[in-house]
Design a protein around this motif. Structure first.
Motif, PDB file in Angstrom:
ATOM      1  N   LYS A 435       3.466   7.848   7.199  1.00  0.00           N
ATOM      2  CA  LYS A 435       3.502   8.550   8.486  1.00  0.00           C
ATOM      3  C   LYS A 435       4.439   7.892   9.483  1.00  0.00           C
ATOM      4  O   LYS A 435       5.176   8.590  10.208  1.00  0.00           O
ATOM      5  N   TRP A 436       4.450   6.552   9.532  1.00  0.00           N
ATOM      6  CA  TRP A 436       5.182   5.873  10.600  1.00  0.00           C
ATOM      7  C   TRP A 436       6.412   5.096  10.123  1.00  0.00           C
ATOM      8  O   TRP A 436       7.424   5.052  10.823  1.00  0.00           O
ATOM      9  N   ILE A 437       6.347   4.478   8.952  1.00  0.00           N
ATOM     10  CA  ILE A 437       7.463   3.648   8.492  1.00  0.00           C
ATOM     11  C   ILE A 437       8.523   4.465   7.763  1.00  0.00           C
ATOM     12  O   ILE A 437       9.720   4.228   7.927  1.00  0.00           O
ATOM     13  N   PHE A 438       8.072   5.440   6.989  1.00  0.00           N
ATOM     14  CA  PHE A 438       9.026   6.263   6.238  1.00  0.00           C
ATOM     15  C   PHE A 438      10.063   6.945   7.137  1.00  0.00           C
ATOM     16  O   PHE A 438      11.255   6.956   6.808  1.00  0.00           O
ATOM     17  N   PRO A 439       9.688   7.539   8.279  1.00  0.00           N
ATOM     18  CA  PRO A 439      10.715   8.152   9.136  1.00  0.00           C
ATOM     19  C   PRO A 439      11.741   7.153   9.661  1.00  0.00           C
ATOM     20  O   PRO A 439      12.882   7.539   9.971  1.00  0.00           O
ATOM     21  N   ILE A 440      11.368   5.871   9.741  1.00  0.00           N
ATOM     22  CA  ILE A 440      12.295   4.864  10.261  1.00  0.00           C
ATOM     23  C   ILE A 440      13.220   4.340   9.171  1.00  0.00           C
ATOM     24  O   ILE A 440      14.443   4.295   9.334  1.00  0.00           O
ATOM     25  N   LEU A 441      12.631   3.951   8.020  1.00  0.00           N
ATOM     26  CA  LEU A 441      13.423   3.342   6.945  1.00  0.00           C
ATOM     27  C   LEU A 441      13.947   4.357   5.941  1.00  0.00           C
ATOM     28  O   LEU A 441      14.908   4.082   5.225  1.00  0.00           O
ATOM     29  N   GLY A 442      13.277   5.496   5.828  1.00  0.00           N
ATOM     30  CA  GLY A 442      13.718   6.512   4.884  1.00  0.00           C
ATOM     31  C   GLY A 442      13.445   6.164   3.438  1.00  0.00           C
ATOM     32  O   GLY A 442      14.183   6.591   2.550  1.00  0.00           O
ATOM     33  N   THR A 443      12.391   5.388   3.163  1.00  0.00           N
ATOM     34  CA  THR A 443      12.057   5.033   1.788  1.00  0.00           C
ATOM     35  C   THR A 443      10.546   5.038   1.602  1.00  0.00           C
ATOM     36  O   THR A 443       9.792   4.657   2.506  1.00  0.00           O
ATOM     37  N   ASP A 444      10.109   5.472   0.429  1.00  0.00           N
ATOM     38  CA  ASP A 444       8.694   5.439   0.057  1.00  0.00           C
ATOM     39  C   ASP A 444       8.349   4.204  -0.760  1.00  0.00           C
ATOM     40  O   ASP A 444       7.260   4.127  -1.340  1.00  0.00           O
ATOM     41  N   SER A 445       9.258   3.246  -0.841  1.00  0.00           N
ATOM     42  CA  SER A 445       9.024   2.033  -1.631  1.00  0.00           C
ATOM     43  C   SER A 445       8.104   1.085  -0.872  1.00  0.00           C
ATOM     44  O   SER A 445       8.494  -0.009  -0.452  1.00  0.00           O
ATOM     45  N   SER A 446       6.869   1.516  -0.708  1.00  0.00           N
ATOM     46  CA  SER A 446       5.903   0.746   0.069  1.00  0.00           C
ATOM     47  C   SER A 446       4.964  -0.067  -0.808  1.00  0.00           C
ATOM     48  O   SER A 446       4.015  -0.663  -0.299  1.00  0.00           O
ATOM     49  N   GLN A 447       5.216  -0.104  -2.117  1.00  0.00           N
ATOM     50  CA  GLN A 447       4.256  -0.711  -3.037  1.00  0.00           C
ATOM     51  C   GLN A 447       3.964  -2.171  -2.711  1.00  0.00           C
ATOM     52  O   GLN A 447       2.803  -2.575  -2.608  1.00  0.00           O
ATOM     53  N   VAL A 448       5.015  -2.974  -2.545  1.00  0.00           N
ATOM     54  CA  VAL A 448       4.808  -4.411  -2.338  1.00  0.00           C
ATOM     55  C   VAL A 448       4.189  -4.724  -0.975  1.00  0.00           C
ATOM     56  O   VAL A 448       3.211  -5.482  -0.901  1.00  0.00           O
ATOM     57  N   PRO A 449       4.709  -4.172   0.145  1.00  0.00           N
ATOM     58  CA  PRO A 449       4.040  -4.450   1.423  1.00  0.00           C
ATOM     59  C   PRO A 449       2.573  -4.029   1.450  1.00  0.00           C
ATOM     60  O   PRO A 449       1.713  -4.775   1.947  1.00  0.00           O
ATOM     61  N   CYS A 450       2.271  -2.853   0.904  1.00  0.00           N
ATOM     62  CA  CYS A 450       0.881  -2.380   0.911  1.00  0.00           C
ATOM     63  C   CYS A 450       0.015  -3.184  -0.055  1.00  0.00           C
ATOM     64  O   CYS A 450      -1.180  -3.402   0.199  1.00  0.00           O
ATOM     65  N   MET A 451       0.601  -3.639  -1.163  1.00  0.00           N
ATOM     66  CA  MET A 451      -0.134  -4.499  -2.092  1.00  0.00           C
ATOM     67  C   MET A 451      -0.467  -5.829  -1.426  1.00  0.00           C
ATOM     68  O   MET A 451      -1.568  -6.369  -1.592  1.00  0.00           O
ATOM     69  N   LEU A 452       0.475  -6.365  -0.655  1.00  0.00           N
ATOM     70  CA  LEU A 452       0.214  -7.597   0.075  1.00  0.00           C
ATOM     71  C   LEU A 452      -0.899  -7.397   1.097  1.00  0.00           C
ATOM     72  O   LEU A 452      -1.729  -8.297   1.307  1.00  0.00           O
ATOM     73  N   MET A 453      -0.929  -6.242   1.732  1.00  0.00           N
ATOM     74  CA  MET A 453      -2.015  -5.952   2.675  1.00  0.00           C
ATOM     75  C   MET A 453      -3.363  -5.961   1.964  1.00  0.00           C
ATOM     76  O   MET A 453      -4.358  -6.484   2.478  1.00  0.00           O
ATOM     77  N   THR A 454      -3.399  -5.387   0.754  1.00  0.00           N
ATOM     78  CA  THR A 454      -4.640  -5.393  -0.031  1.00  0.00           C
ATOM     79  C   THR A 454      -5.076  -6.811  -0.348  1.00  0.00           C
ATOM     80  O   THR A 454      -6.244  -7.191  -0.149  1.00  0.00           O
ATOM     81  N   GLY A 455      -4.147  -7.606  -0.880  1.00  0.00           N
ATOM     82  CA  GLY A 455      -4.476  -8.979  -1.249  1.00  0.00           C
ATOM     83  C   GLY A 455      -4.890  -9.822  -0.057  1.00  0.00           C
ATOM     84  O   GLY A 455      -5.867 -10.578  -0.125  1.00  0.00           O
ATOM     85  N   LEU A 456      -4.176  -9.709   1.061  1.00  0.00           N
ATOM     86  CA  LEU A 456      -4.506 -10.487   2.245  1.00  0.00           C
ATOM     87  C   LEU A 456      -5.871 -10.082   2.813  1.00  0.00           C
ATOM     88  O   LEU A 456      -6.638 -10.931   3.281  1.00  0.00           O
ATOM     89  N   ALA A 457      -6.146  -8.768   2.777  1.00  0.00           N
ATOM     90  CA  ALA A 457      -7.448  -8.312   3.265  1.00  0.00           C
ATOM     91  C   ALA A 457      -8.579  -8.873   2.409  1.00  0.00           C
ATOM     92  O   ALA A 457      -9.608  -9.335   2.933  1.00  0.00           O
ATOM     93  N   MET A 458      -8.407  -8.868   1.095  1.00  0.00           N
ATOM     94  CA  MET A 458      -9.438  -9.413   0.216  1.00  0.00           C
ATOM     95  C   MET A 458      -9.646 -10.911   0.443  1.00  0.00           C
ATOM     96  O   MET A 458     -10.777 -11.377   0.585  1.00  0.00           O
ATOM     97  N   ILE A 459      -8.553 -11.648   0.481  1.00  0.00           N
ATOM     98  CA  ILE A 459      -8.669 -13.100   0.661  1.00  0.00           C
ATOM     99  C   ILE A 459      -9.259 -13.429   2.032  1.00  0.00           C
ATOM    100  O   ILE A 459     -10.133 -14.294   2.165  1.00  0.00           O
ATOM    101  N   GLY A 460      -8.784 -12.691   3.062  1.00  0.00           N
ATOM    102  CA  GLY A 460      -9.285 -12.949   4.407  1.00  0.00           C
ATOM    103  C   GLY A 460     -10.777 -12.672   4.541  1.00  0.00           C
ATOM    104  O   GLY A 460     -11.536 -13.497   5.065  1.00  0.00           O
ATOM    105  N   VAL A 461     -11.215 -11.518   4.055  1.00  0.00           N
ATOM    106  CA  VAL A 461     -12.635 -11.158   4.157  1.00  0.00           C
ATOM    107  C   VAL A 461     -13.493 -12.112   3.321  1.00  0.00           C
ATOM    108  O   VAL A 461     -14.587 -12.519   3.741  1.00  0.00           O
TER     109      VAL A 461
END
Length: 481
Positions: A435-461
């Motif tokens: 919704k917000w990053i794709f219009p700016i960068l023009g790419t759907d290659s969000s796998q690694v940033p979103c995967m890092l969010m998953t891992g950081l959320a798990m470790i943090g919690v």
């Protein structure tokens, strides 16, 4: 060489495939229990595992994609195709060397269950079953289109059904051993034919190599700065990072469990990475040679134009290369789906486990048959919808499941609620990116940033919860007055 001879060649190939698979049904190696069906006897050679990985990793349309896209997209497409082939296998080679505690598992969902329980196992299995159904349907449609386009003297529907029946028969009754040996045979066939095809296409160009290189250097899309365009460096970096994880899935991880040791699994993925890269490089070379030969043909028409001007020999080779790649992908996917439907999903649901586990081998075979029939019907309907679902699966799978799996292999242990928080974080990150990053960068290659969010959320919690438990004051016993 007539088109009827192409049909005879296809019939000989299918007969040889069936004979190879029947060799696994001898009395000494006959599948008599579910474990033997799922992972064989863990006595496969490294060469056999490499061929199995290569067979499932190199899909049916790969040759067509290489011919259509390499001329128009140039050097970036070459880097993309090689990267998405090599890096996932190298990463799995690194992970496999650390999976000593999971070598007795039968599937990736079972490995996930060691840390996240039955719910983590069920989510992983459902993801792969849905993905496999789509991939198998698309591969069967590739088989149908290939026969229809290249062997017009045959009925494409009849040939497609025949090929599907052969695959499901040896997958049902031969299990992992039959699939491994047929993958060796199919891998040998398409590798040999690809080498011959590359040589024949090169000879037909009628130009020396130096002249071809000079021609490609004059094309803007082959300039090296296109590897990392100055106006899209962030986009390119995200795409390159996505190469590492985007192709990893339970069907590839399953090859760890059929190995006899983590060392053999690590070597198998390493050698498969080199071998698959060589295969893809050969396909890209074919695409470049065709582009040099027909430089003025639009990319959307180059495939049909090439086949229209190809000799029957070339058509026969192209046909068998596509069919062998598609078949080796389909049978491996079917096998993994059968394991999950008969083993992982029932074990996650106690009600099903009570009825399924006493008859696991029978259930696995029935599941293979039902999935095959379903995908065969699905392959001729709603293909555009299937491709859209597959695109979204590619965006969701890595953020939701790859981080938990990597953490399990690295001996991170937590509860399912913590893992669920991480998965939901990854899911929300994907939608936020779209919704917000794709219009700016023009790419759907969000796998690694979103995967890092998953891992950081798990470790943090996880560590936040443990910290709160440590600092929580002990309860005091209040004496009665």
């Amino acid at each position: 060489m007539s088109l009827d001879f192409l049909l005879v060649s296809l019939a000989i190939f299918l007969l040889c495939t069936l004979l190879v698979s029947l060799c696994t049904l001898n009395r000494n190696k006959r599948v008599t229990n579910f474990v033997a069906h799922a992972i064989g006897h863990k006595q496969f050679s490294t060469f056999t595992i490499v061929a199995t990985i290569a067979g499932v990793h190199c899909t049916g349309p790969l040759l067509q994609y290489s011919i259509v896209d390499v001329g128009s997209k140039g050097v970036f497409y070459i880097a993309y195709r090689i990267g998405i082939t090599l890096f996932p296998l190298l990463f799995l080679s690194w992970l496999a060397g650390r999976m000593h505690n999971f070598m007795d598992n039968l599937s990736m969902p079972e490995t996930m269950a060691t840390a996240y329980g039955s719910c983590g196992r069920l989510i992983t299995a459902l993801f792969e079953v849905a993905n496999a159904v789509i991939i198998i349907s698309l591969q069967i449609h590739v088989i149908y289109n290939t026969v229809s386009r290249l062997i017009p003297s045959a009925s494409p529907l009849v040939v497609t059904i025949l090929i599907t029946i052969i695959m499901v028969v040896y997958a049902m009754f031969g299990g992992a051993r039959a699939i491994a040996l047929t993958d060796v045979w199919q891998c040998t066939v398409f590798t040999t034919l690809l080498i011959v095809l590359t040589w024949l296409v090169f000879k037909q160009t009628g130009k020396p190599i130096i002249e071809m290189i000079d021609f490609l250097q004059d094309q803007k899309q082959f300039e090296l700065h296109n590897l990392m365009p100055s106006d899209g460096k962030v986009k390119s970096i995200l795409r390159y990072l996505s190469f590492i994880f985007s192709a990893i899935s339970p069907y590839l991880v399953h090859n760890v469990y059929i190995a006899s040791s983590p060392t053999q699994a690590r070597k198998s993925f390493l050698y498969a990475g080199i071998f698959c890269t060589a295969i893809v490089a050969s396909m890209l070379v074919v695409g470049l040679l065709i582009f040099v030969r027909f430089p003025n043909i639009p990319s959307k028409d180059i495939w049909d134009y090439f086949l229209a001007h190809a000799s029957p020999h070339l058509k026969g080779m192209v046909c068998l290369i596509i069919l062998t790649c598609a078949m080796s992908t389909v049978d491996s996917r079917l096998h993994v789906v059968g394991i999950m439907l008969a083993y992982d999903i029932p074990k996650s649901i106690p009600f099903l486990k009570r009825f399924v586990y006493p008859h696991q081998l029978l259930v696995a075979r029935l599941a293979l048959f039902v999935v095959t029939v379903f995908t065969l019907v699905l392959s001729f309907n709603s293909l555009s919808i299937l491709r859209k679902i597959l695109a979204w699966y590619g965006r969701l799978y890595v953020p939701i499941l790859m981080a938990p799996f990597i953490l399990v292999v690295l001996n991170f242990r937590t509860t399912f609620p913590v893992a669920l928080i991480g998965m939901v974080t990854g899911l929300l990150s994907v939608f936020a990116w779209h919704k917000w990053i794709f219009p700016i960068l023009g790419t759907d290659s969000s796998q690694v940033p979103c995967m890092l969010m998953t891992g950081l959320a798990m470790i943090g919690v996880h560590y936040l919860g443990n910290t709160q438990k440590k600092i929580r004051p002990p309860k005091k016993n209040i004496a009665s007055i």
